[in-house]
Design an enzyme around this catalytic site. Structure first.
Site, PDB file in Angstrom:
ATOM      1  N   GLY A 101      44.799  53.784  37.179  1.00  0.00           N
ATOM      2  CA  GLY A 101      43.573  53.007  37.351  1.00  0.00           C
ATOM      3  C   GLY A 101      42.376  53.820  37.818  1.00  0.00           C
ATOM      4  O   GLY A 101      41.367  53.260  38.235  1.00  0.00           O
ATOM      5  N   SER A 107      46.042  55.852  33.358  1.00  0.00           N
ATOM      6  CA  SER A 107      44.757  56.037  32.665  1.00  0.00           C
ATOM      7  C   SER A 107      44.904  56.460  31.206  1.00  0.00           C
ATOM      8  O   SER A 107      44.091  57.238  30.699  1.00  0.00           O
ATOM      9  CB  SER A 107      43.866  57.021  33.439  1.00  0.00           C
ATOM     10  N   LYS A 134      49.866  43.719  35.031  1.00  0.00           N
ATOM     11  CA  LYS A 134      49.742  43.597  36.495  1.00  0.00           C
ATOM     12  C   LYS A 134      49.351  42.159  36.867  1.00  0.00           C
ATOM     13  O   LYS A 134      49.784  41.231  36.187  1.00  0.00           O
ATOM     14  CB  LYS A 134      48.751  44.647  37.020  1.00  0.00           C
ATOM     15  N   ASN A 159      51.286  46.900  30.764  1.00  0.00           N
ATOM     16  CA  ASN A 159      51.543  46.299  32.077  1.00  0.00           C
ATOM     17  C   ASN A 159      50.270  45.566  32.501  1.00  0.00           C
ATOM     18  O   ASN A 159      49.283  46.204  32.864  1.00  0.00           O
ATOM     19  CB  ASN A 159      51.899  47.412  33.073  1.00  0.00           C
ATOM     20  N   HIS A 164      57.449  50.318  40.152  1.00  0.00           N
ATOM     21  CA  HIS A 164      56.055  50.727  39.957  1.00  0.00           C
ATOM     22  C   HIS A 164      55.461  51.145  41.296  1.00  0.00           C
ATOM     23  O   HIS A 164      55.790  50.562  42.340  1.00  0.00           O
ATOM     24  CB  HIS A 164      55.250  49.576  39.348  1.00  0.00           C
ATOM     25  N   GLU A 173      54.511  58.168  36.155  1.00  0.00           N
ATOM     26  CA  GLU A 173      53.196  57.648  36.492  1.00  0.00           C
ATOM     27  C   GLU A 173      52.680  58.308  37.768  1.00  0.00           C
ATOM     28  O   GLU A 173      53.009  57.861  38.884  1.00  0.00           O
ATOM     29  CB  GLU A 173      53.276  56.130  36.711  1.00  0.00           C
ATOM     30  N   GLU A 197      52.749  50.568  42.633  1.00  0.00           N
ATOM     31  CA  GLU A 197      52.075  49.483  43.365  1.00  0.00           C
ATOM     32  C   GLU A 197      53.093  48.623  44.109  1.00  0.00           C
ATOM     33  O   GLU A 197      52.816  48.110  45.192  1.00  0.00           O
ATOM     34  CB  GLU A 197      51.225  48.654  42.386  1.00  0.00           C
TER      35      GLU A 197
END
Ligand code: PGA
Length: 248
Positions: A169, A208, A11, A9, A93, A163, A95
């Protein structure tokens, strides 16, 4: 038998110059022993599609609109992603859930749109750190799964990615026991809802994932691959993760 999947991904990262990383990845892994997916920004999909027919690399979008077309400035439909060469789309996701307030209901509608366009949806679920600390991880994930994955979903059109929000991250990952617990829970929930088909859904871990921790994560039961953010941007790192999955 579920085919292992290494999904990248990107992003909101990647300009045309970064396609060199894909060229390098493909050169290093011309016949990968697992499915390899890259979800670049939509602007790069068509350019990445040059691999079509020459390499098994799959490409995907990072989101789509729930409608097939219409007056939705700035949005991209599932059919548009498919038209640009995408076979997958990441949906829900964390985010997107945080930045755009996406709800499970919207994620479910997008998953139906993806199915209509012939795309496989990678539906993301995961708890925040506060939810884990409060002991509600499985309740949160169970609710996300139930409401985000549409009825009639199959292992062919749906992948589920666990996730944990606090692992994305950050360089922090759950313990192996925590990952195994959630993946076992997801498998049981899917089996309870979809019967034998529940065993066909691929379950990815994301948050991660790096070359240094991939092997131990991929050794866990019901971990069928990974959804990789930062480490998917460099061919060397993503290639090492692919190699770890091939060996699993
Ligand atoms: P990360 O992102 O690998 O950079 O933690 C994972 C993701 O958000 O899919």
């Amino acid at each position: 038998m579920r085919r292992k999947l290494a999904a990248g991904n990107w992003k909101m990262n990647g300009l045309a110059a970064n396609l060199a990383e894909v060229t390098a990845l493909v050169a290093a892994h011309p016949t990968p022993g697992c499915e390899v997916l890259i979800c670049p920004p939509a602007t790069l999909l068509a350019q990445m599609n040059w691999q079509k027919g020459k390499h098994p690399l799959a490409i995907g979008g990072q989101d789509c609109h729930a409608k097939a077309a219409g007056a939705h400035t700035g949005d991209i439909s599932a059919a548009m992603l498919a038209d640009a060469g995408a076979r997958f789309v990441i949906l829900g996701h964390s985010e997107r859930r945080a930045d755009h307030g996406e709800t499970n209901t919207e994620v479910r509608a997008k998953a139906l749109a993806a199915r209509s366009a012939g795309l496989t949806a990678v539906i993301c679920v995961g708890e925040t750190e506060a939810e884990r600390d409060a002991g509600t991880t499985l309740a949160v994930i169970g609710a996300q799964l139930a409401a985000s994955v549409p009825e009639g979903a199959t292992g062919a059109d749906t992948v589920v990615a666990y996730e944990p929000v606090w692992a994305i991250g950050t360089g922090r990952t759950p313990t192996l026991a925590q990952i195994a617990e959630v993946h076992g829970f997801l498998r049981a929930e899917l089996a309870a809802r979809f019967g034998a088909e529940g065993n066909a859904f691929r379950l990815l871990y994301g948050g991660s994932v790096k070359p240094s921790n991939a092997t131990e994560i991929f050794a866990l039961a019901d971990v069928d691959g990974a959804l990789v953010g930062g480490a998917s941007l460099k061919a060397a790192d993503f290639g090492a993760i692919i190699a770890a999955l091939e060996a699993a």
